[in-house]
Design an enzyme around this catalytic site. Structure first.
Site, PDB file in Angstrom:
ATOM      1  CB  THR A 267      -0.924   0.026   1.227  1.00 30.35           C
ATOM      2  OG1 THR A 267      -1.787  -1.120   1.194  1.00 30.35           O
ATOM      3  CG2 THR A 267      -1.795   1.271   1.213  1.00 30.35           C
ATOM      4  CG  PHE A 269       0.158   4.792   3.538  1.00 29.74           C
ATOM      5  CD1 PHE A 269      -1.009   4.885   4.291  1.00 29.74           C
ATOM      6  CD2 PHE A 269       0.721   3.539   3.323  1.00 29.74           C
ATOM      7  CE1 PHE A 269      -1.602   3.744   4.814  1.00 29.74           C
ATOM      8  CE2 PHE A 269       0.135   2.394   3.852  1.00 29.74           C
ATOM      9  CZ  PHE A 269      -1.043   2.498   4.592  1.00 29.74           C
TER      10      PHE A 269
END
Length: 380
Positions: A267, A269
């Site tokens: 992921t 960010f």
């Protein structure tokens, strides 16, 4: 909507006006009200709430039998309560450490991303993505670290929309490897388990393992919240898909590790702040922009050509409907009106990047630089 420009010693982009941006975007701070009190009147509240990410929460239907979304148990007095929008006026920084907002409860992957981005920070959990944005704008926290895309689940569309709605700047990025674990109360074995709780995307990312174990999936609002529910309710027939950190926080045992179907689960960010950083040329930089175009043949090709002609590599492109004005009439037909979010590998300190945006500004109906920031080349 006024075009936001990047001012540099050498030159700057010219301002312009967008014809097709809805009124809600023209004044991103319209609903923000600053409230200042003396330090003695201020009360500290930490925040927390959330999920691996928002956006594409679908997963395969036949892999999720009991997909009802369930609420997370009430906060324990021993854990920080998530910050909600109506508490923003009461929350302030105590000035001791950098305060970094993230969405989720303690043990969320977003908390780990915040701590990777700002080591030794005070991680402040928030109930919603919106709350984290507002907390930074109101000077209640110093930064926010929020997910923008996942290698398996795709983009977090909500945060793309909020980037445009709020007037924050991207000052960095951080990539986090997502390693799912199966967590249960102590003394509970795999054979005792009948069901598993987690965020819908986490359940989808562990589909093969959960199917092999024959567990009924139950979706909740976030991974760490699932772990908290297992612990607080003392469930003996259920487990949670969450991080190993969540197991430590909520006193659970790790029944199985690395249960995700794909090991390349990462992921990305964004690190957000009130002020932009000064872009440099001493390391690899990335720049994020958003723009809109007139309808017509080859218009998008023309927009992307301003980068190709200058050998600028595009790393990400995302289109989002233009809210409150999604349809445009042209020649008796109606077209969807879009905003285009683009990331490219170049610093706004580079003249070639400045020239590319000047070129794009010549025919874009709206252009805004969201940030120019160092590329994260590490992986946790």
């Amino acid at each position: 909507m006024a075009v936001h420009t990047v001012r540099l010693p050498a030159t700057q982009l010219h301002s312009g006006t967008s014809r097709n941006i809805s009124p809600s975007y023209r004044n991103p701070n319209a609903v923000i009200r600053f409230s200042f009190r003396s330090p003695k009147q201020r009360r500290f509240i930490s925040v927390s709430a959330s999920s691996l990410h928002e956006g594409n929460e679908h997963g395969k239907e036949n892999s999720m039998r009991a997909i009802e979304l369930k609420k997370i148990p009430e906060e324990s007095p021993l854990l920080p309560k998530p910050l909600s929008s109506n508490q923003l006026a009461e929350t302030v920084s105590n000035g001791s450490r950098v305060r970094v907002a993230y969405q989720g409860v303690r043990g969320a992957y977003s908390e780990s991303a915040a701590e990777k981005a700002y080591p030794n920070c005070e991680a402040v959990p928030c109930e919603e993505f919106d709350t984290a944005f507002e907390a930074v704008e109101r000077w209640l926290v110093d930064r926010a670290v929020l997910p923008i895309e996942n290698s398996l689940g795709g983009s977090i569309h909500r945060n793309y929309d909020l980037l445009l709605r709020h007037n924050l700047h991207i000052v960095g990025e951080v990539k986090l490897a997502v390693r799912h674990c199966l967590l249960a109360n102590h003394g509970v074995n795999l054979d005792d388990l009948k069901r598993v709780l987690s965020h819908p995307q986490a359940l989808a990312q562990c589909e093969n393992t959960l199917t092999r174990l024959g567990l009924v999936r139950e979706a909740v609002y976030d991974t760490a919240g699932a772990a908290k529910q297992i612990a607080f309710e003392g469930l003996s027939d259920a487990a949670a898909v969450a991080s190993s950190k969540a197991a430590e926080i909520y006193g659970l045992s790790i029944v199985a590790e690395d249960i995700q179907d794909d090991s390349d689960n990462v992921t990305r960010f964004l690190m957000l702040a009130r002020e932009p950083i000064i872009p440099g040329t001493n390391r690899l930089f990335k720049t994020s922009i958003v723009f809109s175009l007139e309808e017509g043949p080859g218009v998008l090709f023309k927009a992307l050509a301003v980068f190709a002609l200058r050998q600028i590599n595009l790393t990400k492109m995302e289109s989002r409907p233009l809210r409150k004005n999604p349809l445009r009439a042209s020649g008796g037909l109606k077209y969807f009106d879009y905003l285009f979010y683009v990331d490219f590998e170049a610093s706004m300190a580079d003249e070639v990047a400045q020239n590319a945006l000047r070129h794009l500004e010549e025919f874009a109906t709206f252009l805004r630089v969201l940030g120019s920031y160092p590329v994260d080349t590490t992986m946790l």
